[in-house]
Write an enzyme that holds these catalytic residues in place. Structure first.
Site, PDB file in Angstrom:
ATOM      1  CG  ASP A  92      91.476  21.536  88.716  1.00 11.15           C
ATOM      2  OD1 ASP A  92      92.166  22.549  88.557  1.00 11.15           O
ATOM      3  OD2 ASP A  92      91.304  20.973  89.810  1.00 11.15           O
ATOM      4  NE  ARG A 140      90.455  18.260  94.506  1.00 13.17           N
ATOM      5  CZ  ARG A 140      90.305  18.617  93.247  1.00 13.17           C
ATOM      6  NH1 ARG A 140      89.877  19.806  92.932  1.00 13.17           N
ATOM      7  NH2 ARG A 140      90.562  17.772  92.287  1.00 13.17           N
ATOM      8  CE  LYS A 179      83.033  20.058  86.282  1.00 12.52           C
ATOM      9  NZ  LYS A 179      83.748  18.820  85.903  1.00 12.52           N
ATOM     10  CD1 TRP A 180      81.073  27.867  90.870  1.00  8.58           C
ATOM     11  CD2 TRP A 180      80.357  29.620  89.694  1.00  8.58           C
ATOM     12  NE1 TRP A 180      80.981  28.922  91.737  1.00  8.58           N
ATOM     13  CE2 TRP A 180      80.539  30.015  91.036  1.00  8.58           C
ATOM     14  CE3 TRP A 180      79.900  30.557  88.771  1.00  8.58           C
ATOM     15  CZ2 TRP A 180      80.261  31.312  91.478  1.00  8.58           C
ATOM     16  CZ3 TRP A 180      79.632  31.847  89.214  1.00  8.58           C
ATOM     17  CH2 TRP A 180      79.824  32.212  90.550  1.00  8.58           C
ATOM     18  CG  ASP A 181      84.439  21.791  90.873  1.00 11.29           C
ATOM     19  OD1 ASP A 181      83.587  21.458  91.715  1.00 11.29           O
ATOM     20  OD2 ASP A 181      85.308  21.014  90.426  1.00 11.29           O
ATOM     21  CG  MET A 182      81.955  25.578  96.260  1.00  9.85           C
ATOM     22  SD  MET A 182      81.385  24.588  97.651  1.00  9.85           S
ATOM     23  CE  MET A 182      81.282  25.793  98.921  1.00  9.85           C
ATOM     24  CG  ASN A 183      86.355  20.481  94.059  1.00  5.62           C
ATOM     25  OD1 ASN A 183      85.736  19.438  93.925  1.00  5.62           O
ATOM     26  ND2 ASN A 183      86.759  21.206  93.032  1.00  5.62           N
ATOM     27  CB  CYS A 233      80.455  21.319  89.319  1.00 12.12           C
ATOM     28  SG  CYS A 233      81.511  19.959  89.821  1.00 12.12           S
ATOM     29  CG  ASP A 274      83.342  14.426  91.416  1.00 10.98           C
ATOM     30  OD1 ASP A 274      82.997  15.112  90.444  1.00 10.98           O
ATOM     31  OD2 ASP A 274      84.111  14.845  92.310  1.00 10.98           O
TER      32      ASP A 274
HETATM   33  C1  DGJ Z   1      85.446  18.027  91.064  1.00 15.87           C
HETATM   34  C2  DGJ Z   1      84.542  17.911  89.879  1.00 15.87           C
HETATM   35  O1  DGJ Z   1      83.345  17.341  90.233  1.00 15.87           O
HETATM   36  C3  DGJ Z   1      85.258  17.130  88.793  1.00 15.87           C
HETATM   37  O2  DGJ Z   1      84.403  16.908  87.710  1.00 15.87           O
HETATM   38  C4  DGJ Z   1      86.475  17.893  88.368  1.00 15.87           C
HETATM   39  O3  DGJ Z   1      86.086  19.104  87.789  1.00 15.87           O
HETATM   40  C5  DGJ Z   1      87.359  18.139  89.578  1.00 15.87           C
HETATM   41  N1  DGJ Z   1      86.658  18.714  90.677  1.00 15.87           N
HETATM   42  C6  DGJ Z   1      88.502  19.024  89.199  1.00 15.87           C
HETATM   43  O4  DGJ Z   1      89.245  19.401  90.269  1.00 15.87           O
END
Ligand code: DGJ
Length: 742
Positions: free
Chosen positions: A369, A445, A478-482, A528, A550
């Site tokens: 990120d 977030r 790496k495809w994230d989704m927070n 992710c 994480d």
């Molecule tokens: C959540 C991911 O699980 C982390 O490894 C990292 O990529 C952060 N987001 C970055 O915002």
């Protein structure tokens, strides 16, 4: 022949010599369940398996002259509500007149070699037709002209059946699908414990067990993702079942959004298991000639305990779910800059890290990120998928080139489904973020979620990502989704289609994954979701590995990886060595223990190698070399859980190659105890009894039977007095043993 049909009695027997699944058409035309479990010898007529209960004054029955036949007491395959069954149904349809009664009666069946794809959905597959047979049973509700197809696929190897359901509206009127499970089974008894993988962010997929009791017990998600809280998996095991013996029925839903997995125990102590899209806030408008396909549920039967179930899931997913070229290729050892720098980096810093990592033998550099838009913290720029010029003044291509010159591959982080209110994308398209009209839009977030139900938004993101993958020649994404979805609503859907929102959203995600993986088949995708918030088989269809959690703390990872291994192959779990004090727990563990845990997954580092001492660098170099030796074993071997972190201060597991010539054993002790046992022997599993094994670092050789029944003797522990002699002591001890047949 994997499917046998008795035309006269209308009975279906799916069997592959390991399992049998038997059902029939009942007198009212609905499907009745007869048996699911260990393979039974085929006989022409199994109808005696159907038990009819003695009618009670409180039961209702469809036939005046047959009070014993009540849907309340017969075991069924795809039950409906309202026609004498009072348990929750597998399907529920609202008709235009407001009524809800459906009456699906058997019409015909089809047998197909292989397994048809499920349009738009991730699903298990076969490469050759003889690997599976699919039985499609077709039922019809003649009043509404609705055609319901139940799909059953039995695989020739492994105790596995998949189920899904499909409906076509062949009538003249629209109807509303309010519930459409993938499958449902009525077990004759409720003598089971329910096993689930539940937790939270940073402590995902902990093993939980409970005895079934009368009433409904369920796990679910209504968060718009399968979730950190509950994995879309449940198993029923007999109370006496252990890791290696006894019956278990496992159910895993191939889906990444809202799901329900529930067991309903009724007043006759039968247990109805059903798995599918969560009916809460689900309503699908089915206009005339339209159809709906449910995702599928994978059902694994084991007579060899939980470990037997896990090995079947692992083999099945390795062979029939993971599609990428990475299925049979070694995955690169990576270094990810997230915990090393967070948002605070520039090109020089990244290149220094990459250079050092490359000297340690690490193969892939992942820029996490913060590389795009104006992103210096988590308040801005999601959606602005172009490089941050302040941090990367010469552009991403330049960074990628420099990293490759260092002998490493280059990977990049994206969060494709998100938009920051502070972003150029939001300025241009404020209406692309999900919100309910005239309602406050909640943040998570500091970000909002893009409306992936809309094709044009998915296409826009696809173009942006594809351009970057191409120009930087990416090897990894790496495809994230927070964050989860709130105020769910799409401006592009009519009022009576808002119940389609969540499913359409995830179809948009799958579409983007499909397009990108098709166009870039050699790119390794890692899914992710704030760590392990979408660790499900739906994702594995596209991305062969996932960021497990994480939480990178070696001790916490024991529980997370142990729980996850119940269903998912260990090579699917991203597991990295990070710095200490650990960023999630502030715990300090040795570099050795951190690697000993991370070896059992797809290995990598999440720290700044420039901050390591020379001695530590040598250790890391050695760890990297070790993993290069282990990784094909980790990818293909049979995994055995030996000691559970949920029951013990010690955890142990091992992986054995299919030919049993090689094995890797991991042993971990969380807290030291005073005056410990003199000798600790760890009983291994899965070896060849007669084979002679050498163990790296140990003298002599050991027969498989000795290692499994007498045990592997661990090193000497400090006991308060044996200082110069003891090989280990203190908290967070661990050892890894590499065995090879001589
Ligand atoms: C959540 C991911 O699980 C982390 O490894 C990292 O990529 C952060 N987001 C970055 O915002």
């Amino acid at each position: 022949m994997l499917v046998r049909v008795n035309e006269e009695n209308k009975q279906f027997h799916l069997t592959n010599g390991k399992i049998s699944y038997i059902f029939h058409v009942m007198k009212n035309g609905h499907l009745g369940h007869l048996y699911y479990g260990k393979a039974l010898t085929h006989r022409e007529d199994f109808s005696r398996f159907q038990s009819y209960n003695i009618p009670t004054p409180s039961s209702c029955h469809p036939y005046e002259d047959d009070p014993a036949f009540s849907l309340e007491t017969v075991r069924q395959e795809f039950p409906v509500y309202g026609q004498t069954d009072f348990r929750e149904p597998a399907i529920s349809i609202r008709q235009l007149d407001g009524s809800h009664i459906s009456h699906f009666q058997y019409k015909t069946y089809r047998i197909l070699e292989g397994k048809p794809v499920l349009e738009g959905l991730p699903a298990t597959f076969v490469e050759k037709k003889d690997e599976a047979t699919t039985l499609q049973v077709i039922l019809e509700d003649t009043k509404q002209k609705l055609i319901l197809t139940l799909n059953y696929t039995i695989f020739s190897s492994g105790p596995v059946i998949t189920r899904s359901s499909h409906i076509i509206n062949a009538g003249e009127e629209s109807v509303y699908l309010e519930r459409m499970m993938a499958g449902s089974i009525d077990f004759a008894s409720c003598e089971f414990e329910m096993v689930q993988l539940s937790g939270a962010w940073s402590r995902e997929r902990h093993l939980k067990e409970r005895r079934l009791v009368m009433g409904i017990q369920s796990i679910s998600s209504i968060r718009g993702a399968s979730s950190h809280q509950h994995n879309p998996f449940l198993a029923l095991k007999r109370p006496t079942t252990s890791e290696e013996s006894g019956e278990v029925y496992g159910f895993n839903f191939v889906y990444s959004s809202n799901f329900l997995a529930q067991v309903e125990v009724d007043h006759y102590e039968t247990a109805r298991v059903m798995v599918g899209i969560h009916p809460f806030r689900f309503e699908w408008k089915l206009d005339t000639h339209q159809s709906f396909q449910s995702p599928e549920v994978v059902m694994v039967y084991s007579e060899n305990g939980l470990n037997g179930m896990s090995q079947s899931f692992h083999d099945f997913y390795r062979n029939h779910l993971i599609r990428s070229v990475w299925k049979t290729k070694d995955r690169p050892i990576l270094i990810n800059n997230w915990e090393a720098t967070y948002f605070d980096f520039n090109e020089d810093k990244l290149l220094e890290i990459a250079k050092e990592a490359s000297q340690l033998g690490i193969e892939l550099f992942v820029l996490d990120d913060g590389w795009f838009g104006k992103r210096d913290d988590d308040t801005t720029s999601l959606g602005d998928w172009w490089e941050n010029n302040e941090k990367l003044p010469y552009g991403l291509e330049h960074v990628a080139k420099k990293i490759r010159e260092n002998g490493m591959e280059f990977g990049l982080w994206f969060e494709p489904e998100m938009i920051s209110p502070k972003s150029e994308l939001f300025l241009e398209h404020p209406d692309w973020a999900i919100e309910t009209p005239n309602r406050h839009a909640s943040l998570g977030r500091n970000q909002r979620v893009l409306d992936f139900t809309r094709g044009e938004i998915v296409t826009y993101i696809y173009k942006k990502m594809a351009a970057i993958i191409k120009k930087t020649n990416l090897s990894y994404v790496k495809w994230d989704m927070n964050r989860y979805v709130t105020e769910a609503y799409s401006a592009a859907l009519s009022a009576d289609q808002q119940g389609e929102f969540f499913h359409r959203y995830i179809l948009g995600v799958y579409k983007l994954y499909q397009q990108l993986t098709e166009e870039f088949p050699n790119v390794l995708f890692e899914s992710c979701a704030g760590g392990g918030g979408r660790f499900d088989p739906g994702m594995f269809y596209y991305a062969p590995q996932a960021w497990t959690s994480d939480n990178t703390d070696a001790v916490e990872r024991l529980k997370i990886q142990y729980g996850t291994s119940l269903v998912y192959p260990i090579y699917s779990m991203g597991s990295h060595v990070s710095a200490v004090p650990n960023h999630q727990t502030l715990r300090v563990t040795s570099l050795k223990t951190r690697a000993n845990t991370a070896y059992f997954g797809t290995f990598g580092y999440e720290l700044n190698p420039l901050e390591l001492s020379d001695e530590e660098k040598q250790v890391v170099k050695h760890q990297v070399e070790n993993y290069k030796q282990y990784r094909s074993l980790i990818r293909e071997g049979d995994f055995y859980r030996l000691l559970s972190p949920f029951d013990n201060n010690e955890t142990a597991w091992m992986i054995v190659s299919k030919d049993k010539r090689e094995a890797l054993v991991g042993w971990y002790k969380v807290l030291a105890a005073p005056n410990p046992r003199k000798q600790t022997n760890l009983l291994l599993k899965g070896l060849n009894e007669k084979a002679d094994y050498a163990i790296e670092g140990k003298e002599g050789t050991y027969f498989g039977d000795e290692l499994m029944f007498q045990g592997l003797s661990l090193s000497t522990e400090f006991n308060g007095v044996n200082k110069g002699v003891s090989e280990r002591g203190g908290d967070y001890q661990s050892d890894v043993f590499h065995l090879k047949q001589v």
